[in-house]
Design a protein around this motif. Structure first.
Motif, mmCIF file in Angstrom:
data_model
loop_
_atom_site.group_PDB
_atom_site.id
_atom_site.type_symbol
_atom_site.label_atom_id
_atom_site.label_comp_id
_atom_site.label_asym_id
_atom_site.label_seq_id
_atom_site.Cartn_x
_atom_site.Cartn_y
_atom_site.Cartn_z
ATOM 1 N N LEU A 1 0.839 -1.196 0.000
ATOM 2 C CA LEU A 1 0.000 0.000 0.000
ATOM 3 C C LEU A 1 0.874 1.245 0.000
ATOM 4 O O LEU A 1 1.838 1.340 0.769
ATOM 5 C CB LEU A 1 -0.903 0.006 1.237
ATOM 6 C CG LEU A 1 -1.703 1.281 1.504
ATOM 7 C CD1 LEU A 1 -2.768 1.480 0.425
ATOM 8 C CD2 LEU A 1 -2.331 1.236 2.897
ATOM 9 N N VAL B 1 -4.206 6.742 -3.400
ATOM 10 C CA VAL B 1 -3.859 5.430 -2.854
ATOM 11 C C VAL B 1 -3.555 4.481 -4.005
ATOM 12 O O VAL B 1 -4.271 4.475 -5.023
ATOM 13 C CB VAL B 1 -5.013 4.866 -1.990
ATOM 14 C CG1 VAL B 1 -4.862 3.373 -1.770
ATOM 15 C CG2 VAL B 1 -5.066 5.583 -0.646
ATOM 16 N N MET C 1 -2.576 0.323 -4.710
ATOM 17 C CA MET C 1 -2.405 -1.057 -4.268
ATOM 18 C C MET C 1 -2.158 -1.890 -5.518
ATOM 19 O O MET C 1 -3.104 -2.229 -6.233
ATOM 20 C CB MET C 1 -3.650 -1.559 -3.531
ATOM 21 C CG MET C 1 -3.966 -0.825 -2.243
ATOM 22 S SD MET C 1 -5.645 -1.157 -1.635
ATOM 23 C CE MET C 1 -5.708 -2.942 -1.702
ATOM 24 N N ALA D 1 -9.586 -0.117 -1.812
ATOM 25 C CA ALA D 1 -8.809 1.033 -2.274
ATOM 26 C C ALA D 1 -9.600 2.332 -2.129
ATOM 27 O O ALA D 1 -9.057 3.357 -1.705
ATOM 28 C CB ALA D 1 -8.385 0.826 -3.728
ATOM 29 N N LEU E 1 -9.800 3.298 1.648
ATOM 30 C CA LEU E 1 -8.523 3.787 2.155
ATOM 31 C C LEU E 1 -8.213 5.185 1.620
ATOM 32 O O LEU E 1 -7.687 6.036 2.350
ATOM 33 C CB LEU E 1 -7.405 2.813 1.783
ATOM 34 C CG LEU E 1 -7.403 1.491 2.561
ATOM 35 C CD1 LEU E 1 -6.424 0.501 1.941
ATOM 36 C CD2 LEU E 1 -7.068 1.729 4.022
ATOM 37 N N ASP F 1 -6.660 -9.953 -0.761
ATOM 38 C CA ASP F 1 -6.503 -8.815 -1.673
ATOM 39 C C ASP F 1 -6.473 -9.278 -3.124
ATOM 40 O O ASP F 1 -5.483 -9.085 -3.843
ATOM 41 C CB ASP F 1 -5.218 -8.052 -1.313
ATOM 42 C CG ASP F 1 -5.041 -6.787 -2.139
ATOM 43 O OD1 ASP F 1 -6.018 -6.325 -2.751
ATOM 44 O OD2 ASP F 1 -3.902 -6.272 -2.165
ATOM 45 N N ARG G 1 -3.409 -6.809 8.498
ATOM 46 C CA ARG G 1 -3.459 -5.792 7.451
ATOM 47 C C ARG G 1 -3.740 -4.418 8.051
ATOM 48 O O ARG G 1 -3.214 -3.401 7.580
ATOM 49 C CB ARG G 1 -4.549 -6.157 6.439
ATOM 50 C CG ARG G 1 -4.748 -5.170 5.288
ATOM 51 C CD ARG G 1 -3.506 -5.041 4.449
ATOM 52 N NE ARG G 1 -3.784 -4.350 3.184
ATOM 53 C CZ ARG G 1 -2.844 -4.016 2.305
ATOM 54 N NH1 ARG G 1 -1.574 -4.314 2.541
ATOM 55 N NH2 ARG G 1 -3.178 -3.390 1.187
ATOM 56 N N CYS H 1 -1.618 -0.993 7.310
ATOM 57 C CA CYS H 1 -2.240 0.227 6.778
ATOM 58 C C CYS H 1 -2.084 1.396 7.748
ATOM 59 O O CYS H 1 -1.862 2.539 7.315
ATOM 60 C CB CYS H 1 -3.720 -0.023 6.492
ATOM 61 S SG CYS H 1 -4.037 -1.223 5.175
#
Length: 344
Positions: free
Chosen positions: A57, A73, A75, A206, A209, A278, A331, A335
């Motif tokens: 991330l 963001v 990923m 995503a 976040l 993910d 996770r 994050c």
């Protein structure tokens, strides 16, 4: 006359490039990676990750100039930008506005929902995904994501409505008017505009976040009611701007389950399957069971689960769900470290 060798003319073994194999037999392609022929080899997904491995991330906040808060963001090949715009809603323009006292700070979810103070909007840019064609109407995916984000905002209670209220206290000769009570004269409405630059799976994770990082960077200007101008005035001073007091740090993690059961056959044995953390778009399209878990470890770790959404399939039981929750909690820590690095 010399004999002709047939070995030189023998046909070569029939092989397919990886791309052709993935297109013709996607489930067999996934199975070949997850279930290697040799026991000494470990399961590796086509994208090179282990089944329980998340993508790295990266977060960059305050990326947009003309927003109250923003974040980008990334990923893997999924990249999302979120911009937060604050607009003022006068209380007199709200039919039957709720009655709120100055001490009512916690029971505010109904107020946020009734007034529509949080407005997520999702858009897929041209080129973000092969299925997105320029000129199309908003896709079902975009509308579904906007609805799920709004529901998650309500479920987690992330934004406190007290941060969005603009109060007015009548003043006479620089002193509060005797017998008068402060009243809410207006509200801040936050428009959460989310744009997918690239989409390769984990769309909800995503987007959330990016929205979370953007909200953590929001600065709302100081606003007050001017009775002479009969309008809301906002201060130009950055020093007067106020950040949002967000409640906790809820973070989602998505999973897909791939099993060996043939297409069209119901899985009743639950003998073998792989939980893929993910998942990218290819994995999402060829897995029949999907789970999304939202946790918040900023408070009581024993009560960290905020939401669970499970769709399709029958492979995941209680024990496997515990494993998924443990992975989500791991996770969350990853994050949090990335988000906190942007706040310092």
């Amino acid at each position: 006359m010399a004999a002709t060798s047939t070995t030189a003319n023998a046909p070569s073994a029939l092989t397919f490039p990886r791309e052709i194999f993935a297109a013709l037999q996607p489930r067999q392609y996934l199975l070949a990676h997850l279930s290697p022929a040799s026991k000494s080899q470990t399961s590796v997904r086509p994208n090179g990750r282990k089944p329980t491995e998340f993508r790295k991330l990266s977060v960059n906040t305050d990326s947009l100039t003309h927003c109250n808060g923003s974040a980008v963001v990334r990923m893997g090949n999924t990249a999302v930008v979120c911009g937060v715009r604050g607009e003022i809603l006068l209380a007199r323009d709200v039919p039957n506005p709720p009655t709120i006292s100055t001490n009512d700070e916690d029971n505010d979810r109904d107020e946020l929902a009734r007034l529509g103070l949080l407005v997520p909007n999702v858009e897929l840019s041209t080129g973000s995904n092969p299925s997105h064609i320029p000129g199309q109407a908003p896709s079902g995916l975009a509308q579904s994501l906007a609805s799920r984000l709004l529901q998650l905002l309500s479920t987690t209670g992330l934004v406190a409505s007290k941060d969005l209220r603009i109060w007015y206290q009548p003043i006479i000769e620089q002193e509060p008017e005797v017998g008068s009570e402060p009243e809410i004269i207006a509200y801040w409405t936050l428009y959460l505009d989310i744009l997918y630059i690239s989409l390769d799976g984990a769309a909800l994770d995503a987007a959330w976040l990016a929205m979370l990082a953007a909200l953590r960077s929001v600065k709302l200007p100081k606003a007050w009611w001017d009775p002479d101008m009969e309008a809301i005035i906002c201060s130009d001073s950055i020093a007067d701007a106020k950040a949002l007091s967000l409640r906790g740090l809820p973070i989602p993690a998505g999973f897909a389950v791939f099993d060996e059961t043939p297409e069209g056959v119901e899985d009743t044995t639950q003998e073998k399957g792989w939980i893929l953390a993910d998942p990218d778009q290819f994995e999402e399209e060829h897995c029949r069971e999907h789970i999304s878990v939202v946790v918040d470890m900023s408070g009581d770790a024993a009560n960290s689960i905020r939401a669970i959404d499970k769709r399709g399939g029958s492979f995941v039981d209680v024990e496997k769900m515990r494993t998924i929750v443990d992975l989500t909690q791991q996770r969350w820590k990853e994050c949090k470290d990335v988000l906190d690095a942007q706040s310092t």
